[in-house]
Design a protein around this motif. Structure first.
Motif, mmCIF file in Angstrom:
data_model
loop_
_atom_site.group_PDB
_atom_site.id
_atom_site.type_symbol
_atom_site.label_atom_id
_atom_site.label_comp_id
_atom_site.label_asym_id
_atom_site.label_seq_id
_atom_site.Cartn_x
_atom_site.Cartn_y
_atom_site.Cartn_z
ATOM 1 N N UNK A 143 26.849 32.472 37.346
ATOM 2 C CA UNK A 143 27.522 32.495 38.757
ATOM 3 C C UNK A 143 29.459 32.984 38.691
ATOM 4 N N UNK A 144 29.470 31.418 38.099
ATOM 5 C CA UNK A 144 30.670 31.008 38.220
ATOM 6 C C UNK A 144 31.531 32.143 37.418
ATOM 7 N N UNK A 145 31.160 32.747 36.334
ATOM 8 C CA UNK A 145 31.678 33.850 35.976
ATOM 9 C C UNK A 145 32.037 34.659 36.826
ATOM 10 N N UNK A 146 31.024 35.242 37.265
ATOM 11 C CA UNK A 146 31.060 36.179 37.878
ATOM 12 C C UNK A 146 31.614 36.260 38.961
ATOM 13 N N UNK A 147 32.381 34.557 39.633
ATOM 14 C CA UNK A 147 33.435 34.052 40.626
ATOM 15 C C UNK A 147 34.642 34.543 40.202
ATOM 16 N N UNK A 148 34.899 34.571 38.675
ATOM 17 C CA UNK A 148 36.323 34.721 37.859
ATOM 18 C C UNK A 148 36.540 35.881 38.405
ATOM 19 N N UNK A 149 35.872 37.061 38.078
ATOM 20 C CA UNK A 149 36.331 38.649 37.967
ATOM 21 C C UNK A 149 36.543 39.267 39.342
ATOM 22 N N UNK A 150 36.011 39.021 40.483
ATOM 23 C CA UNK A 150 36.546 39.488 41.912
ATOM 24 C C UNK A 150 38.161 38.490 42.071
ATOM 25 N N UNK A 151 38.616 37.463 41.515
ATOM 26 C CA UNK A 151 39.762 37.015 41.562
ATOM 27 C C UNK A 151 41.339 37.197 40.907
ATOM 28 N N UNK A 152 40.260 38.391 39.104
ATOM 29 C CA UNK A 152 40.836 38.941 38.746
ATOM 30 C C UNK A 152 40.878 40.665 38.940
ATOM 31 N N UNK A 153 40.937 40.975 40.062
ATOM 32 C CA UNK A 153 40.963 42.308 40.419
ATOM 33 C C UNK A 153 41.568 41.814 42.150
ATOM 34 N N UNK A 154 41.547 40.983 42.319
ATOM 35 C CA UNK A 154 42.755 40.030 43.615
ATOM 36 C C UNK A 154 43.901 40.825 42.966
ATOM 37 N N UNK A 155 44.138 39.902 41.530
ATOM 38 C CA UNK A 155 45.412 39.078 41.107
ATOM 39 C C UNK A 155 45.708 41.163 41.003
ATOM 40 N N UNK A 156 45.060 41.823 40.327
ATOM 41 C CA UNK A 156 45.414 43.377 39.842
ATOM 42 C C UNK A 156 46.114 43.716 41.193
ATOM 43 N N UNK A 157 45.213 44.446 42.220
ATOM 44 C CA UNK A 157 45.209 44.697 43.668
ATOM 45 C C UNK A 157 46.587 44.441 43.997
ATOM 46 N N UNK A 158 46.641 43.188 43.945
ATOM 47 C CA UNK A 158 48.643 42.643 44.454
ATOM 48 C C UNK A 158 49.688 43.461 43.155
ATOM 49 N N UNK A 159 49.202 43.403 42.599
ATOM 50 C CA UNK A 159 49.962 43.825 40.872
ATOM 51 C C UNK A 159 50.479 45.223 41.723
ATOM 52 N N UNK A 160 49.457 45.912 41.533
ATOM 53 C CA UNK A 160 49.528 47.270 41.699
ATOM 54 C C UNK A 160 50.197 47.027 43.266
ATOM 55 N N UNK A 161 50.075 46.989 44.542
ATOM 56 C CA UNK A 161 50.688 46.921 45.509
ATOM 57 C C UNK A 161 52.315 46.509 45.371
ATOM 58 N N UNK A 162 52.902 46.286 43.956
ATOM 59 C CA UNK A 162 54.139 45.799 43.597
ATOM 60 C C UNK A 162 54.843 46.167 42.873
ATOM 61 N N UNK A 163 53.907 47.428 42.248
ATOM 62 C CA UNK A 163 53.669 48.423 41.544
ATOM 63 C C UNK A 163 54.772 47.800 39.964
ATOM 64 N N UNK A 164 53.060 47.169 39.302
ATOM 65 C CA UNK A 164 53.694 46.258 38.203
ATOM 66 C C UNK A 164 54.266 45.542 38.039
#
Length: 208
Positions: free
Chosen positions: A28-49
């Motif tokens: 469960x803890x490791x599954x919670x890490x991945x959404x955090x990484x996706x959130x960071x990637x979403x922010x990065x996408x909005x900031x043009x990498x």
């Protein structure tokens, strides 16, 4: 460095109720890490990498050395993150299930060895990001842990990991593909070192 107190914990004894509970919590803890990484990637996408440029490893350049710590949280797009997510969850679950303290120290060693390995040996014209160094580190840790701790449970994990991801070891070899084989290689080595540094002592034989 060893952690003798953790050896006697029922959560580390295969087949016990505490063992399965520990494995479930780790998953469960490791599954919670991945959404955090996706959130960071979403922010990065909005900031043009821009996050990749600011937080990635730029080999042999001082302004890129902080990427040793930040680069595992960043990825070159969602496809890159997808490819790392499943092995990160699976391998991370087995590593975390054996103890939070060992997990944290082992991950730190893997991040440092992988990151500085890339910084010293990578091309200075690149920006390196991604959690694959950590994934390869967990792979190396589990492989060596089964040997140094001589545990049937760890040998079983090693067999499962080898069947699922053994073919990925080719990723530690030099290639013309746009991937950081240095990160894979040094991550693998970092995991092997962590398995030895943070191994559990073998139980003392019962007196007659």
């Amino acid at each position: 460095m060893t952690f003798p107190g953790e050896f006697r914990d029922d959560a580390n004894r295969f087949g016990t109720e505490a063992f399965y509970a520990s494995l479930g919590r780790a998953f469960v803890a490791m599954c919670a890490v991945v959404p955090l990484l996706f959130l960071i990637e979403l922010i990065d996408y909005g900031l043009n990498a821009n996050l990749d440029a600011a937080g990635g490893i730029i080999p042999r350049r001082i302004e890129g050395i902080d990427g040793v710590f930040f680069s595992p949280l960043l990825h070159h797009g969602f496809n890159h993150l997808y490819s790392n997510s499943v092995p990160l969850i699976l391998l991370g679950t087995f590593v975390l299930a054996s103890g939070v303290k060992r997990f944290i120290w082992s991950t730190l060693v893997i991040v440092l060895v992988s990151g500085f390995g890339v910084w010293f040996t990578g091309s200075p014209n690149t920006i390196v990001v991604g959690a694959s160094g950590v994934v390869f580190g967990y792979f190396g840790l589990l492989l060596v842990r089964g040997i140094v701790e001589r545990s049937w449970w760890n040998f079983g994990v090693v067999l499962l990991v080898a069947l699922l991801y053994g073919w990925q070891l080719v990723g530690v070899l030099p290639t013309d593909e746009p991937i950081s084989w240095q990160g894979h290689l040094f991550g693998l080595l970092g995991g092997m070192v962590a398995a030895v540094l943070f191994r559990r002592p073998r139980p003392a034989p019962d007196p007659f």
